[in-house]
Design an enzyme around this catalytic site. Structure first.
Site, PDB file in Angstrom:
ATOM      1  N   THR A 149       0.837  -1.190   0.000  1.00  0.00           N
ATOM      2  CA  THR A 149       0.000   0.000   0.000  1.00  0.00           C
ATOM      3  C   THR A 149       0.874   1.242   0.000  1.00  0.00           C
ATOM      4  OG1 THR A 149      -1.711  -1.186   1.232  1.00  0.00           O
ATOM      5  CG2 THR A 149      -1.863   1.213   1.182  1.00  0.00           C
ATOM      6  N   PHE A 185       4.306  -1.572   3.194  1.00  0.00           N
ATOM      7  CA  PHE A 185       3.937  -0.168   3.081  1.00  0.00           C
ATOM      8  C   PHE A 185       5.046   0.569   2.348  1.00  0.00           C
ATOM      9  CE2 PHE A 185       1.412  -1.880   6.467  1.00  0.00           C
ATOM     10  CZ  PHE A 185       0.153  -1.401   6.128  1.00  0.00           C
ATOM     11  N   LYS A 186       4.664   1.155   1.221  1.00  0.00           N
ATOM     12  CA  LYS A 186       5.615   1.747   0.287  1.00  0.00           C
ATOM     13  C   LYS A 186       5.857   3.213   0.650  1.00  0.00           C
ATOM     14  CE  LYS A 186       6.396   1.835  -4.715  1.00  0.00           C
ATOM     15  NZ  LYS A 186       5.741   1.601  -6.021  1.00  0.00           N
ATOM     16  N   ILE A 187       7.108   3.513   1.017  1.00  0.00           N
ATOM     17  CA  ILE A 187       7.462   4.813   1.586  1.00  0.00           C
ATOM     18  C   ILE A 187       8.604   5.423   0.766  1.00  0.00           C
ATOM     19  CG2 ILE A 187       8.390   5.961   3.641  1.00  0.00           C
ATOM     20  CD1 ILE A 187       7.159   3.665   5.292  1.00  0.00           C
TER      21      ILE A 187
END
Length: 389
Positions: A149, A185-187
């Site tokens: 996400t 989780f794409k940061i």
């Protein structure tokens, strides 16, 4: 651009049989609409006879080859095992007719908790979170691997804002029965994003740091314990062809090396030589030669045209020995790093080491992602409340 999406025949997604989605989208980010690749399947091709095998089989024995799959019609050729949920995906879904994915968005816009917010900014942020998770929840039923996400790029320079956002998303995923081990989780790899990754990983939340264009970013991400670090090979090459003034890139060019390939090699060696847990992903791979040069890296995202070429190329038993693992723990062990590269990265050393290529490419990526997030909220404000819910 018209992109059609159709559910695969797999029994694992039998509840989605007959679902057909069609995008008409001219957005430059349309290639992000359905990237079912982030938990990184090993794709194998069948040999055509007992004496020969395909190039895809051979390269898959060195690295996990990730198909850059954007449409369901490609499932049968290159079956995905994971999905990415992003603002770009939500924009595409909102252009669709009545589907389970559009219903997931409509249900988010009808959420009673979100509708309690009198402040429109808080309400729209709540709608976006719910929509991402509702769609992600459906995709978690569709694929066996992890759902990645995208974290709001507008928070890229706010460590605590990123952490709050991820905590909110984790809570919402828990409500739709998607456990943490199914999530990434794409940061963005700003210093603040890397710090957020470090703190989230210490809680057992898996992070995927993206927009890595320099060794300082890669090394700091590894020290932070990011689960996945993603380097864009082709974008660095493109920058080097049209710009100058980046010491890291110019040193690479003087050695006669490709900047993108060299960064992946150096980052891989650093991770493996010093025992970091991170997995390294090479993205924006443009051709088979790029892929052959990176054999041994954990994951390689390959365009479908490259995947198809690998699958169709047959090698004889003699030819297969010409495929050589380029990256390995053994080669990493003897790689030499300078004292400056072995520092414990902090914000000051990080800022001084990140060159103009990384600064410009990171800013460009953030602008694109932030624009998509703004467009989602603008669209939600126009269509709220949704009909027929």
């Amino acid at each position: 651009m018209s992109v059609s999406l159709q559910s695969p025949p797999s029994s694992a997604v039998s509840s989605f049989q007959g679902t057909r989605l069609r995008f008409s989208n001219g957005s430059p980010a349309s290639n992000l609409l359905f990237n079912f690749q982030r938990s990184f399947p090993v794709i194998r091709a069948s040999a055509l006879d007992t004496g020969s095998t395909t190039e895809l089989d051979l390269v898959s024995s060195f690295s996990e080859i990730v198909p850059d799959t954007v449409i369901f019609d490609d499932f049968e050729r290159f079956p995905p095992t994971a999905a990415t949920v992003s603002s770009s995906l939500l924009l595409g879904i909102c252009s669709l007719p009545d589907t389970i994915f559009r219903n997931a968005v409509d249900m988010a816009l009808a959420d009673s908790e979100c509708n309690k917010h009198e402040n429109s900014e808080l309400r729209l942020s709540c709608f976006s979170n719910k929509a991402l998770v509702n769609v992600g929840g459906y995709l978690a039923k569709l694929v066996p691997g992890r759902v990645s996400t995208e974290v709001d790029a507008r928070l890229a320079y706010d460590t605590h804002g990123i952490i709050r956002k991820v905590h909110d998303l984790v809570k919402l995923y828990n409500e739709v029965n998607v456990p943490p081990e199914r999530l990434l989780f794409k940061i963005p790899s700003t210093w603040q994003g890397i710090e957020a990754s470090r703190l989230l990983e210490s809680e057992g939340i898996q992070t995927h740091l993206t927009f890595v264009y320099s060794f300082a970013q890669a090394a700091a991400a590894a020290q932070a314990g990011a689960s996945v670090i993603q380097i864009f090979v082709g974008r660095l090459r493109d920058w080097s062809r049209n710009h100058s003034g980046d010491p890291e890139i110019e040193a690479t060019l003087k050695r006669g090396e490709d900047p993108g390939l060299a960064l992946v090699t150096k980052a891989y060696n650093y991770i493996h030589k010093y025992g970091h847990k991170s997995k390294l992903m090479a993205a924006a791979v443009r051709n088979k030669q790029d892929l052959f040069s990176l054999l041994g890296v954990d994951y390689i995202i390959a365009p479908l045209k490259v995947m198809q070429s690998l699958k169709e190329s047959i090698t004889t038993p003699e030819e297969k020995y010409s495929f050589v693992r380029r990256l390995s723990p053994q080669s990493a062990a003897i790689y030499k790093f300078s004292e400056e590269e072995l520092v414990k990265w902090d914000q000051l050393s990080f800022a001084s080491a990140v060159g103009p290529a990384a600064v410009e490419l990171l800013a460009s990526g953030l602008d694109g992602y932030a624009n998509q997030a703004n467009r989602v909220e603008e669209l939600f404000e126009k269509i709220w409340p949704p009909p027929n819910v």
